[in-house]
Write an enzyme that holds these catalytic residues in place. Structure first.
Site, short mmCIF file in Angstrom:
data_model
loop_
_atom_site.label_atom_id
_atom_site.label_comp_id
_atom_site.label_asym_id
_atom_site.label_seq_id
_atom_site.Cartn_x
_atom_site.Cartn_y
_atom_site.Cartn_z
N GLU A 49 -19.56 21.26 -15.05
CA GLU A 49 -18.59 21.20 -16.15
C GLU A 49 -17.46 20.24 -15.83
OE1 GLU A 49 -15.59 24.16 -18.70
OE2 GLU A 49 -16.49 24.89 -16.85
N HIS A 108 -21.85 28.78 -14.29
CA HIS A 108 -21.01 27.65 -14.70
C HIS A 108 -21.16 26.55 -13.64
CE1 HIS A 108 -18.90 30.32 -17.49
NE2 HIS A 108 -18.20 29.29 -17.93
#
EC number: 3.5.4.4
Length: 335
Positions: A200, A197
């Site tokens: 974002e 991740h």
């Protein structure tokens, strides 16, 4: 265009963000777990974004209640099974489910039991439906570094048995990759594939560091490469797939609308984008809904979708045999 009937692939879907609300209620009653409400319409407000959300951190608060009902082997198996059952009904042919094992130790389960239970649910669904599933293990960035090592080490025995990759998730701080170099080095040595991740929540440089420092093969979200020329260039040059989740990005206020989301610009520029839900319950979405929104607001065509589908096949951590099967479904992608 009937997106529902088209074959689909889901590469970025969190188990604890994709529970049936009915299942939360059922388990809570069965296991005597307190809830803020036992009325379905009221409970939805606690686990889904209904009207507005102001940040990624606020979005992540929606996971508190689902994780309360994910603390036994039986419940984990059921929830994993139901997720695959639900996405199979949406004509998803392959899914990579991700979850963080350490969120499920409250009632004494160990990491191995937790992973095994989720894999059992996936395998049971595979027997009944036209779908294949694999598992991505998440290390929580809001926990300490030793906990990440623990997940990597204990999860490694399941590589080749349904576990395919490792991930770093939770809130995103600038330059977080530097803290996890040794963790991801070990993961690579163990045989995990790597997806991270990054990019974002406004920090495009994190994508650059996830690739250069952590050997990320895929990036979860990655949308803020648009603000970091060096990261954008590297993603394009190395053909790093982005697991894009448009509705989730709107909910976390990364973008104000589908029209302003950079997804179509990435696609047209040859970035290897894939479309995913992130969290089906939290964002009240499905892959079909994502595609319908992109068609409505961004002009997504059937030709565009075929590219997205084949991008997802190539980007997946599936076996070569499964990839060949998935490629064959591309022939069904017609208007």
């Amino acid at each position: 265009m009937n997106f529902k009937k088209l074959p689909k692939i889901e590469l970025h879907c969190h188990l604890d963000g994709s529970l049936r609300v009915d299942t939360i209620l059922d388990i809570a009653k069965k296991d005597n777990i307190p809830l803020p409400s036992y009325n379905k319409k009221e409970l939805i407000n606690y686990v889904s974004i209904m009207d507005d959300c102001n940040s990624l951190d606020e979005y992540l608060n929606k996971f508190f209640i689902p994780n309360k009902v994910m603390q036994t082997k039986e419940n984990l198996k059921r929830i994993a099974f139901e997720l695959l059952e639900d996405v199979a009904a949406d004509n998803v042919k392959y899914i990579e489910v991700r979850f963080a094992p350490l969120l499920h130790v409250e009632k004494g389960l160990n990491i191995e039991e937790i992973i095994e239970s989720v894999l059992e649910g996936i395998k049971e669904a595979e027997k009944l439906y036209d779908i294949k599933g694999n598992l991505i293990l998440g290390c929580m960035r809001n926990m300490d570094i030793p906990s990440a090592f623990e997940v990597v080490k204990k999860g490694s025995k399941f590589i080749g048995k349904g576990v395919v990759a490792i991930d770093l998730c939770a809130g995103e701080e600038p330059h977080f990759p530097g803290k996890y170099i040794e963790v991801l080095k070990l993961a690579k040595e163990c045989g995990y594939r790597i997806t991270i991740h990054a990019g974002e929540a406004g920090v495009g440089e994190n994508v650059l560091e996830a690739i250069t420092l952590l050997n990320a093969e895929r990036i979860g979200h990655g949308i803020y490469i648009k603000n970091c020329a060096e990261a954008y260039k590297l993603v394009k040059e190395k053909n790093i797939p982005l697991e894009v989740c448009p509705t989730s990005n709107l909910h976390t206020k990364a973008f104000e609308s589908y029209e302003t989301h950079p997804f179509m610009d990435f696609l047209k520029d040859g970035i290897k984008v894939t479309i995913n839900t992130d969290n089906m319950t939290v964002s009240n979405t499905t892959i079909t809904k994502e595609l319908e929104m992109l068609n409505k607001f961004c002009g997504l065509s059937i030709e565009d979708y075929k590219i997205l589908y084949l991008n997802a096949v190539e980007a997946s951590f599936a076996s070569p045999e499964t990839k060949e099967i998935l490629k064959s479904y591309a022939n069904e992608i017609t208007a």
